[in-house]
Scaffold this motif. Structure first.
Motif, PDB file in Angstrom:
ATOM      1  N   ASN A 301      37.116  28.745  16.033  1.00 29.38           N
ATOM      2  CA  ASN A 301      37.711  27.415  16.068  1.00 29.38           C
ATOM      3  C   ASN A 301      39.060  27.420  16.760  1.00 29.38           C
ATOM      4  OD1 ASN A 301      36.051  25.509  13.972  1.00 29.38           O
ATOM      5  ND2 ASN A 301      35.942  27.664  13.420  1.00 29.38           N
ATOM      6  N   PHE A 302      39.311  28.454  17.533  1.00 28.64           N
ATOM      7  CA  PHE A 302      40.600  28.517  18.218  1.00 28.64           C
ATOM      8  C   PHE A 302      40.377  28.606  19.719  1.00 28.64           C
ATOM      9  CE2 PHE A 302      39.338  32.731  16.652  1.00 28.64           C
ATOM     10  CZ  PHE A 302      39.321  33.492  17.809  1.00 28.64           C
ATOM     11  N   GLU A 303      41.398  28.220  20.457  1.00 27.71           N
ATOM     12  CA  GLU A 303      41.369  28.373  21.907  1.00 27.71           C
ATOM     13  C   GLU A 303      41.673  29.837  22.223  1.00 27.71           C
ATOM     14  OE1 GLU A 303      40.657  26.002  23.870  1.00 27.71           O
ATOM     15  OE2 GLU A 303      41.044  24.171  22.765  1.00 27.71           O
ATOM     16  N   ALA A 304      41.242  30.295  23.386  1.00 30.30           N
ATOM     17  CA  ALA A 304      41.545  31.682  23.754  1.00 30.30           C
ATOM     18  C   ALA A 304      41.694  31.824  25.257  1.00 30.30           C
ATOM     19  CB  ALA A 304      40.438  32.617  23.264  1.00 30.30           C
ATOM     20  N   CYS A 305      42.537  32.750  25.651  1.00 29.71           N
ATOM     21  CA  CYS A 305      42.553  33.144  27.060  1.00 29.71           C
ATOM     22  C   CYS A 305      42.773  34.653  27.118  1.00 29.71           C
ATOM     23  CB  CYS A 305      43.615  32.388  27.842  1.00 29.71           C
ATOM     24  SG  CYS A 305      45.277  32.698  27.331  1.00 29.71           S
ATOM     25  N   PHE A 306      42.324  35.244  28.184  1.00 29.04           N
ATOM     26  CA  PHE A 306      42.307  36.704  28.309  1.00 29.04           C
ATOM     27  C   PHE A 306      42.857  37.103  29.667  1.00 29.04           C
ATOM     28  CE2 PHE A 306      38.882  35.272  25.630  1.00 29.04           C
ATOM     29  CZ  PHE A 306      38.940  36.103  24.530  1.00 29.04           C
ATOM     30  N   ALA A 307      43.575  38.199  29.708  1.00 22.01           N
ATOM     31  CA  ALA A 307      44.100  38.664  30.990  1.00 22.01           C
ATOM     32  C   ALA A 307      44.119  40.183  31.035  1.00 22.01           C
ATOM     33  CB  ALA A 307      45.514  38.133  31.206  1.00 22.01           C
ATOM     34  N   THR A 308      43.880  40.722  32.213  1.00 22.29           N
ATOM     35  CA  THR A 308      44.011  42.155  32.415  1.00 22.29           C
ATOM     36  C   THR A 308      45.445  42.468  32.786  1.00 22.29           C
ATOM     37  OG1 THR A 308      41.788  42.124  33.341  1.00 22.29           O
ATOM     38  CG2 THR A 308      43.057  44.124  33.656  1.00 22.29           C
ATOM     39  N   GLY A 309      46.030  43.434  32.128  1.00 16.16           N
ATOM     40  CA  GLY A 309      47.409  43.785  32.459  1.00 16.16           C
ATOM     41  C   GLY A 309      47.890  44.983  31.672  1.00 16.16           C
ATOM     42  N   ASP A 310      48.962  45.571  32.138  1.00 21.45           N
ATOM     43  CA  ASP A 310      49.550  46.748  31.503  1.00 21.45           C
ATOM     44  C   ASP A 310      50.663  46.297  30.560  1.00 21.45           C
ATOM     45  OD1 ASP A 310      50.864  49.047  30.803  1.00 21.45           O
ATOM     46  OD2 ASP A 310      51.282  49.712  32.850  1.00 21.45           O
ATOM     47  N   CYS A 311      50.403  46.324  29.290  1.00 14.73           N
ATOM     48  CA  CYS A 311      51.368  45.821  28.294  1.00 14.73           C
ATOM     49  C   CYS A 311      52.603  46.701  28.170  1.00 14.73           C
ATOM     50  CB  CYS A 311      50.708  45.719  26.928  1.00 14.73           C
ATOM     51  SG  CYS A 311      49.306  44.626  26.879  1.00 14.73           S
ATOM     52  N   PHE A 312      52.534  47.927  28.692  1.00 16.65           N
ATOM     53  CA  PHE A 312      53.669  48.845  28.568  1.00 16.65           C
ATOM     54  C   PHE A 312      54.421  49.000  29.886  1.00 16.65           C
ATOM     55  CE2 PHE A 312      50.266  51.132  25.890  1.00 16.65           C
ATOM     56  CZ  PHE A 312      50.375  50.179  24.892  1.00 16.65           C
ATOM     57  N   GLY A 313      53.942  48.342  30.926  1.00 15.76           N
ATOM     58  CA  GLY A 313      54.595  48.496  32.224  1.00 15.76           C
ATOM     59  C   GLY A 313      54.946  47.175  32.877  1.00 15.76           C
ATOM     60  N   THR A 314      54.492  46.082  32.286  1.00 18.28           N
ATOM     61  CA  THR A 314      54.673  44.770  32.901  1.00 18.28           C
ATOM     62  C   THR A 314      55.078  43.776  31.825  1.00 18.28           C
ATOM     63  OG1 THR A 314      52.819  45.367  34.334  1.00 18.28           O
ATOM     64  CG2 THR A 314      53.532  43.083  34.410  1.00 18.28           C
ATOM     65  N   SER A 315      55.916  42.824  32.190  1.00 19.34           N
ATOM     66  CA  SER A 315      56.306  41.828  31.184  1.00 19.34           C
ATOM     67  C   SER A 315      55.154  40.849  30.955  1.00 19.34           C
ATOM     68  CB  SER A 315      57.550  41.063  31.641  1.00 19.34           C
ATOM     69  OG  SER A 315      57.176  40.045  32.545  1.00 19.34           O
ATOM     70  N   ILE A 316      55.088  40.329  29.762  1.00 17.42           N
ATOM     71  CA  ILE A 316      54.012  39.387  29.424  1.00 17.42           C
ATOM     72  C   ILE A 316      54.036  38.162  30.343  1.00 17.42           C
ATOM     73  CG2 ILE A 316      53.189  37.807  27.607  1.00 17.42           C
ATOM     74  CD1 ILE A 316      52.293  40.704  27.245  1.00 17.42           C
ATOM     75  N   PRO A 317      55.216  37.590  30.639  1.00 19.93           N
ATOM     76  CA  PRO A 317      55.187  36.464  31.590  1.00 19.93           C
ATOM     77  C   PRO A 317      54.594  36.871  32.932  1.00 19.93           C
ATOM     78  CG  PRO A 317      57.298  36.545  30.488  1.00 19.93           C
ATOM     79  CD  PRO A 317      56.569  37.788  30.090  1.00 19.93           C
ATOM     80  N   ASP A 318      54.900  38.074  33.385  1.00 15.62           N
ATOM     81  CA  ASP A 318      54.360  38.490  34.684  1.00 15.62           C
ATOM     82  C   ASP A 318      52.850  38.720  34.630  1.00 15.62           C
ATOM     83  OD1 ASP A 318      56.680  38.268  36.086  1.00 15.62           O
ATOM     84  OD2 ASP A 318      57.305  40.342  35.730  1.00 15.62           O
ATOM     85  N   ILE A 319      52.339  39.045  33.463  1.00 20.07           N
ATOM     86  CA  ILE A 319      50.883  39.200  33.330  1.00 20.07           C
ATOM     87  C   ILE A 319      50.206  37.830  33.237  1.00 20.07           C
ATOM     88  CG2 ILE A 319      49.027  40.006  31.809  1.00 20.07           C
ATOM     89  CD1 ILE A 319      50.869  42.354  30.986  1.00 20.07           C
ATOM     90  N   LEU A 320      50.800  36.951  32.427  1.00 22.01           N
ATOM     91  CA  LEU A 320      50.097  35.698  32.121  1.00 22.01           C
ATOM     92  C   LEU A 320      50.377  34.546  33.090  1.00 22.01           C
ATOM     93  CD1 LEU A 320      50.486  35.565  28.215  1.00 22.01           C
ATOM     94  CD2 LEU A 320      48.503  36.330  29.541  1.00 22.01           C
ATOM     95  N   GLU A 321      51.657  34.430  33.443  1.00 21.35           N
ATOM     96  CA  GLU A 321      52.062  33.209  34.167  1.00 21.35           C
ATOM     97  C   GLU A 321      51.343  33.011  35.513  1.00 21.35           C
ATOM     98  OE1 GLU A 321      54.064  29.641  33.950  1.00 21.35           O
ATOM     99  OE2 GLU A 321      54.121  31.195  32.426  1.00 21.35           O
ATOM    100  N   PRO A 322      51.111  34.068  36.295  1.00 22.67           N
ATOM    101  CA  PRO A 322      50.425  33.833  37.566  1.00 22.67           C
ATOM    102  C   PRO A 322      49.015  33.276  37.371  1.00 22.67           C
ATOM    103  CG  PRO A 322      51.429  36.005  37.544  1.00 22.67           C
ATOM    104  CD  PRO A 322      51.529  35.481  36.154  1.00 22.67           C
ATOM    105  N   ASN A 323      48.407  33.623  36.269  1.00 19.11           N
ATOM    106  CA  ASN A 323      47.036  33.183  36.024  1.00 19.11           C
ATOM    107  C   ASN A 323      46.963  31.896  35.224  1.00 19.11           C
ATOM    108  OD1 ASN A 323      45.483  35.632  37.019  1.00 19.11           O
ATOM    109  ND2 ASN A 323      47.023  36.533  35.687  1.00 19.11           N
TER     110      ASN A 323
END
Ligand SMILES: C[S@@+](CC[C@H](N)C(=O)[O-])C[C@H]1O[C@@H](n2cnc3c(N)ncnc32)[C@H](O)[C@@H]1O
Length: 515
Positions: A301-323
């Protein structure tokens, strides 16, 4: 080492009719060369809308209050499926992060800017799904069902096992010593995701009970510590770092979140997580979310989104925001950051741990929780000090299910200094073949967390978590999950070799204490 035990216990959890579990013990590891390998992010947006704007525009969360689409999904709407197409065809290893190295403030100004008085309107619910609705009364498929879905990876050879009905996992990564840890981890989890489709029923796995046990631990941790959004009508958001194949989606439904964001370095795992979510999401979510309304316990019952990214080498905004343009302003700060069976990969270097903890603390709202599971440095210390080794050289311990082999001689007092870079190979029957990972000296980890404004609220060994909290959860959890932990004496929990293997882990909870 001090230990706090302050479970909230107040989060409402619902009993759900069935449970499609996954992984849990899918712990993995790696090897390192100082080469820094980030990832370009690839993301999968989830939408239930049928039509999209022709003219993409930048989203403005507060300027689009009347719309019924989450603001962060508005721009680039037209290429939503194109992106998934692209993702679908994506094959090559991800190379090079575009994360700016020295501009954290600039990046996070925006990142933290969304938490103000208008946050109630940051996200809207919307309806109309393309996902088929199950027949009324039909339960959601469990993971065994999911495994039987025809998979496109017919080129993957099936591992031969003793049981013709079950094919144990076997790694096919060669020349690990020449690869950096991200490459090893990504290759390992990509392979696992693909092979799991051919393995047969999970109930036949030699670590089936262990998986169930570990899943129960995660239910308990998330059930006790995911704190709902304090602002009425504002969605409760969980950021799942290193989310794998989406093994915790059911748990997120269990704790009634409104929005899930999953990130993992393995593109195949992300693809599988997306597919799992898509198969099971609700057909329609009312505009105002489900607060105060009954949730459909058969579905997500929740919305979801998924992204491929390196959580230890990249900032979350840089992983998510472009997509997902606008997602940071639209959904952050979040109520919970979860990292299950993965943080040990970050302890290769201080830089990685810092990046991870920046991601955690900058993503969380004050009062939000950081929940994780990691190998216990106390457990390792015990083994080392008591000299409970499997080999003459004193580098390996474990049993018939799991083993830990240090690359270098471990310190005689079992205390690892400095806190980074202490590599060992971890093996777990039917899950992990000698994949490198790093010791997480807990007190050092705690000190780093404190430097990042995160205060320890809870820390316990898996066995203690189970014994202390299972009475509250016994009747709330799925019956199959509980039955899947039945011991030879008729009671429930771990025993024998499995008990030692799960005792290798601890669960922790930190709370963000300041803004
Ligand atoms: C043992 S699995 C756990 C998956 C999931 N959290 C669970 O509990 O089922 C570890 C996961 O960490 C992911 N991982 C490892 N290093 C990562 C990194 N640097 N960034 C993102 N994900 C990473 C792996 O791809 C894998 O999916």
């Amino acid at each position: 080492m001090s230990e706090t035990d302050q479970p909230q216990g107040g989060n409402e959890v619902e009993k759900r009719p069935e449970d499609g579990e996954s992984s849990g013990t899918d712990v993995e590891h790696h090897k390192e060369k100082k080469q820094k390998t980030g990832t370009t992010s690839h993301a999968i947006p989830i939408s239930r809308r049928k039509s999209y704007d022709e003219n993409p525009r930048m989203s403005s969360v507060y300027g689009e209050e009347k719309s019924n689409v989450p603001a962060w999904m508005k721009s680039r709407r037209s290429d939503k499926y194109e992106k998934y197409e692209k993702y679908d065809k994506y094959k090559a290893p991800v190379i090079a992060s575009s994360a700016p190295e020295n501009k954290p403030d600039e990046r996070y100004n925006k990142y933290m800017g969304a938490h103000d008085t208008k946050t109630d309107d940051r996200i809207k619910r919307y309806g109309s799904s393309t996902t088929p609705t199950p027949e009324p009364g039909k339960k959601r498929k469990n993971s065994d069902d999911e495994d039987s879905i025809p998979a496109p990876y017919s080129n993957i050879p099936i591992t031969k096992g003793a049981d013709p009905e079950y094919q144990p996992f076997q790694s096919r990564i060669h020349d690990k010593s020449y690869k950096d840890i991200n490459s090893i981890v990504r290759a390992h989890y990509n392979q696992r995701t693909q092979q799991s489709k051919y393995q047969g029923s999970r109930t036949k796995s030699p670590i089936y009970k262990m998986r169930n046990f570990n899943n129960v631990i995660k239910y308990i941790l998330l059930g006790d510590w995911v704190k709902k959004s304090p602002i009425p009508e504002k969605p409760t958001v969980l950021l799942d770092l290193c989310c794998g194949k989406g093994g915790d989606l059911n748990k997120c439904e269990f704790v009634s979140i409104d929005q899930y964001i999953g990130v993992d370095i393995s593109d195949q795992s992300i693809k599988e997580a997306f597919s799992r979510y898509s198969r099971n999401k609700v057909h329609f979510i009312p505009q105002n979310g489900l607060k105060g309304r009954e949730r459909d316990t058969r579905r997500y019952n929740f919305e979801a989104c998924f992204a491929t990214g390196d959580c230890f080498g990249t900032s979350i905004p840089d992983i998510l925001e472009p997509n997902f343009p606008g997602i940071i302003q639209g959904l952050f700060p979040v109520d919970c950051v979860s990292i299950q069976f993965a943080l040990h990969y970050a302890f290769e270097s201080e830089e990685k741990v810092n990046t991870l903890l920046n991601n955690v603390t900058k993503s969380l709202r004050p009062g939000g929780t950081f929940i994780g599971t990691i190998p216990s440095s106390d457990f390792m210390k015990d083994k080392i000090v008591k000299k409970e080794f499997l080999d003459e050289g004193g580098k390996k311990f474990g049993n018939e299910l799991y083993s830990v082999t240090f690359h270098d001689d471990p310190p005689a007092d079992g205390i690892f200094r400095p806190p980074f870079g202490h590599c060992y190979n971890y093996s777990l029957k039917d899950a992990i073949d000698d994949v490198p990972e790093y010791v997480v000296p807990f007190e050092s980890f705690r000190a780093f967390c404190e430097e990042h404004g995160l205060t320890l609220r809870y820390k316990k060994n898996f066995i203690d978590i189970f014994n202390q909290h299972i009475p509250k959860y016994f009747s709330k959890l799925n019956k199959n999950l509980i039955e899947g932990m039945k011991r030879s004496d008729g009671k429930y929990g771990a025993e024998g070799a499995e008990k030692e293997a799960v005792g290798f882990y601890i669960g922790f909870v930190f709370e963000k204490v300041s803004a």
